[in-house]
Design a protein around this motif. Structure first.
Motif, mmCIF file in Angstrom:
data_model
loop_
_atom_site.group_PDB
_atom_site.id
_atom_site.type_symbol
_atom_site.label_atom_id
_atom_site.label_comp_id
_atom_site.label_asym_id
_atom_site.label_seq_id
_atom_site.Cartn_x
_atom_site.Cartn_y
_atom_site.Cartn_z
ATOM 1 N N GLY A 125 53.321 58.128 41.135
ATOM 2 C CA GLY A 125 51.920 57.919 41.482
ATOM 3 C C GLY A 125 50.926 58.684 40.629
ATOM 4 N N GLY A 126 51.410 59.369 39.600
ATOM 5 C CA GLY A 126 50.512 60.159 38.761
ATOM 6 C C GLY A 126 49.455 59.320 38.057
ATOM 7 N N SER A 127 49.858 58.197 37.480
ATOM 8 C CA SER A 127 48.904 57.328 36.783
ATOM 9 C C SER A 127 47.910 56.705 37.752
ATOM 10 C CB SER A 127 49.642 56.212 36.031
ATOM 11 O OG SER A 127 50.466 56.743 35.026
ATOM 12 N N LEU A 128 48.401 56.341 38.933
ATOM 13 C CA LEU A 128 47.514 55.766 39.946
ATOM 14 C C LEU A 128 46.499 56.797 40.428
ATOM 15 C CD1 LEU A 128 50.264 53.802 41.874
ATOM 16 C CD2 LEU A 128 48.249 52.748 40.823
ATOM 17 N N GLU A 129 46.947 58.010 40.645
ATOM 18 C CA GLU A 129 46.026 59.072 41.066
ATOM 19 C C GLU A 129 44.953 59.317 40.004
ATOM 20 O OE1 GLU A 129 46.110 63.578 42.925
ATOM 21 O OE2 GLU A 129 47.746 62.981 41.589
ATOM 22 N N HIS A 130 45.377 59.345 38.739
ATOM 23 C CA HIS A 130 44.436 59.514 37.626
ATOM 24 C C HIS A 130 43.378 58.420 37.648
ATOM 25 C CE1 HIS A 130 42.940 59.847 33.495
ATOM 26 N NE2 HIS A 130 43.279 58.576 33.309
ATOM 27 N N ALA A 131 43.815 57.179 37.870
ATOM 28 C CA ALA A 131 42.879 56.049 37.887
ATOM 29 C C ALA A 131 41.932 56.123 39.072
ATOM 30 C CB ALA A 131 43.656 54.736 37.913
ATOM 31 N N VAL A 132 42.458 56.450 40.230
ATOM 32 C CA VAL A 132 41.625 56.569 41.432
ATOM 33 C C VAL A 132 40.544 57.622 41.230
ATOM 34 C CG1 VAL A 132 41.614 57.316 43.853
ATOM 35 C CG2 VAL A 132 43.372 55.723 43.043
ATOM 36 N N ASN A 133 40.948 58.778 40.723
ATOM 37 C CA ASN A 133 39.976 59.863 40.502
ATOM 38 C C ASN A 133 38.939 59.478 39.452
ATOM 39 O OD1 ASN A 133 41.142 61.554 42.409
ATOM 40 N ND2 ASN A 133 42.497 62.542 40.924
ATOM 41 N N ALA A 134 39.378 58.767 38.412
ATOM 42 C CA ALA A 134 38.454 58.348 37.347
ATOM 43 C C ALA A 134 37.416 57.368 37.899
ATOM 44 C CB ALA A 134 39.229 57.711 36.204
ATOM 45 N N VAL A 135 37.868 56.403 38.689
ATOM 46 C CA VAL A 135 36.953 55.413 39.267
ATOM 47 C C VAL A 135 35.976 56.090 40.225
ATOM 48 C CG1 VAL A 135 36.812 53.442 40.848
ATOM 49 C CG2 VAL A 135 38.478 53.426 38.977
ATOM 50 N N ARG A 136 36.478 56.981 41.046
ATOM 51 C CA ARG A 136 35.615 57.681 42.003
ATOM 52 C C ARG A 136 34.595 58.563 41.299
ATOM 53 N NH1 ARG A 136 40.094 59.267 46.733
ATOM 54 N NH2 ARG A 136 40.029 57.226 47.785
ATOM 55 N N SER A 137 34.982 59.131 40.163
ATOM 56 C CA SER A 137 34.029 59.976 39.417
ATOM 57 C C SER A 137 32.879 59.155 38.848
ATOM 58 C CB SER A 137 34.755 60.718 38.286
ATOM 59 O OG SER A 137 35.114 59.823 37.239
ATOM 60 N N GLU A 138 33.093 57.827 38.721
ATOM 61 C CA GLU A 138 32.053 56.924 38.228
ATOM 62 C C GLU A 138 31.286 56.266 39.379
ATOM 63 O OE1 GLU A 138 31.078 56.171 35.044
ATOM 64 O OE2 GLU A 138 32.388 57.797 34.366
ATOM 65 N N GLY A 139 31.568 56.708 40.609
ATOM 66 C CA GLY A 139 30.828 56.178 41.748
ATOM 67 C C GLY A 139 31.439 54.956 42.396
ATOM 68 N N GLY A 140 32.687 54.635 42.025
ATOM 69 C CA GLY A 140 33.369 53.500 42.658
ATOM 70 C C GLY A 140 34.121 53.942 43.897
ATOM 71 N N THR A 141 34.391 53.008 44.796
ATOM 72 C CA THR A 141 35.162 53.276 46.010
ATOM 73 C C THR A 141 36.540 52.666 45.856
ATOM 74 O OG1 THR A 141 33.172 53.221 47.382
ATOM 75 C CG2 THR A 141 35.270 52.904 48.504
ATOM 76 N N VAL A 142 37.574 53.460 46.108
ATOM 77 C CA VAL A 142 38.947 52.949 46.033
ATOM 78 C C VAL A 142 39.644 53.196 47.359
ATOM 79 C CG1 VAL A 142 41.128 52.969 44.780
ATOM 80 C CG2 VAL A 142 39.030 53.601 43.590
ATOM 81 N N GLU A 143 40.068 52.112 47.985
ATOM 82 C CA GLU A 143 40.826 52.205 49.232
ATOM 83 C C GLU A 143 42.216 51.608 49.097
ATOM 84 O OE1 GLU A 143 38.389 50.209 52.077
ATOM 85 O OE2 GLU A 143 36.897 51.833 52.173
ATOM 86 N N LYS A 144 42.405 50.737 48.079
ATOM 87 C CA LYS A 144 43.682 50.058 47.877
ATOM 88 C C LYS A 144 44.089 50.123 46.404
ATOM 89 C CE LYS A 144 43.335 48.191 52.116
ATOM 90 N NZ LYS A 144 44.203 48.540 53.262
ATOM 91 N N ALA A 145 45.391 50.264 46.196
ATOM 92 C CA ALA A 145 45.967 50.126 44.855
ATOM 93 C C ALA A 145 47.115 49.131 44.976
ATOM 94 C CB ALA A 145 46.477 51.464 44.337
ATOM 95 N N PHE A 146 47.311 48.321 43.932
ATOM 96 C CA PHE A 146 48.326 47.267 43.993
ATOM 97 C C PHE A 146 49.282 47.363 42.808
ATOM 98 C CE2 PHE A 146 49.749 43.006 42.700
ATOM 99 C CZ PHE A 146 50.490 42.664 43.833
ATOM 100 N N VAL A 147 50.570 47.237 43.113
ATOM 101 C CA VAL A 147 51.606 47.165 42.071
ATOM 102 C C VAL A 147 52.591 46.062 42.435
ATOM 103 C CG1 VAL A 147 51.447 49.611 41.439
ATOM 104 C CG2 VAL A 147 53.076 48.897 43.220
#
Length: 203
Positions: A125-147
């Motif tokens: 989940g390291g890459s997913l966590e990185h992406a979630v944090n990056a999106v949130r730092s830009e003001g996006g909301t993340v509640e779901k991730a899909f693989v």
């Protein structure tokens, strides 16, 4: 039941086309795994890929999101297909910020948007966590991730701590159960992978 039957057929095709491989493989994390999932070449197998995208769209239909964001590099093409089929905008998260020009880490407009983060396989989940944090730092909301596939090595729990639900088409348990059910792998191979999963799940 229909979706499960389709997924079983997909698992068999993944194995026969060497996208799910049995052997000794070193993962990005450094761990040695008795199997490897190689979905980077999946789009080259259009029949398999189109069925995976179809069933993915069906699974994602109840979810609410404004934009699909893939993870560099494997997740970008999958996010693009899903975005096209769901008629949503698409973006992606870089592994590292661009070193020139805008120096962006997130490509795409995510500010104020509900974002679906997409990758091919989830392991720790390291890459997913990185992406979630990056999106949130830009003001996006993340509640779901899909693989497409969850390797069941901690990604789901890691994302849960971030308040994100991991949605997957299948996991490794499902894959090996299908393969042993259809006598594609023997019981020795089944238990080798099962023991590996037990260690990763229970530490």
């Amino acid at each position: 039941m229909k979706n499960e039957s389709v997924l079983e057929e997909i698992v068999i095709d993944l194995y026969r086309n060497k996208l799910f491989k049995i052997g000794e493989y070193r993962l990005t994390s450094g761990k040695i795994s008795p199997y490897y999932i190689d979905l980077r070449i999946l789009p080259s197998y259009y029949d398999i890929y189109s069925r995976i995208i179809d069933i993915s769209i069906s699974k994602l239909k109840p979810l609410k999101f404004d934009i699909v964001v893939g993870i560099e590099s494997a997740g970008i093409i999958h996010a693009s297909f899903i975005a096209c089929r769901t008629r949503k905008p698409v973006g992606y998260v870089r592994k590292k910020p661009k070193q020139h020009g805008t120096r962006r880490l997130v490509e795409g407009i995510v500010t104020g948007k509900k974002v679906l983060v997409v990758d091919d396989v989830a392991t720790t989940g390291g890459s997913l966590e990185h992406a979630v944090n990056a999106v949130r730092s830009e003001g996006g909301t993340v509640e779901k991730a899909f693989v497409f596939i969850d390797r069941q090595e901690g990604a789901r729990e890691r994302l849960r701590r971030l308040g994100v639900e991991l949605v997957s088409l299948m996991n490794t348990w499902f894959i090996i159960n299908v393969l042993v059910k259809h006598r594609i792998i023997d019981e020795q191979t089944y238990y080798m992978i099962k023991n590996y999963l037990d260690r990763e799940t229970h530490g």
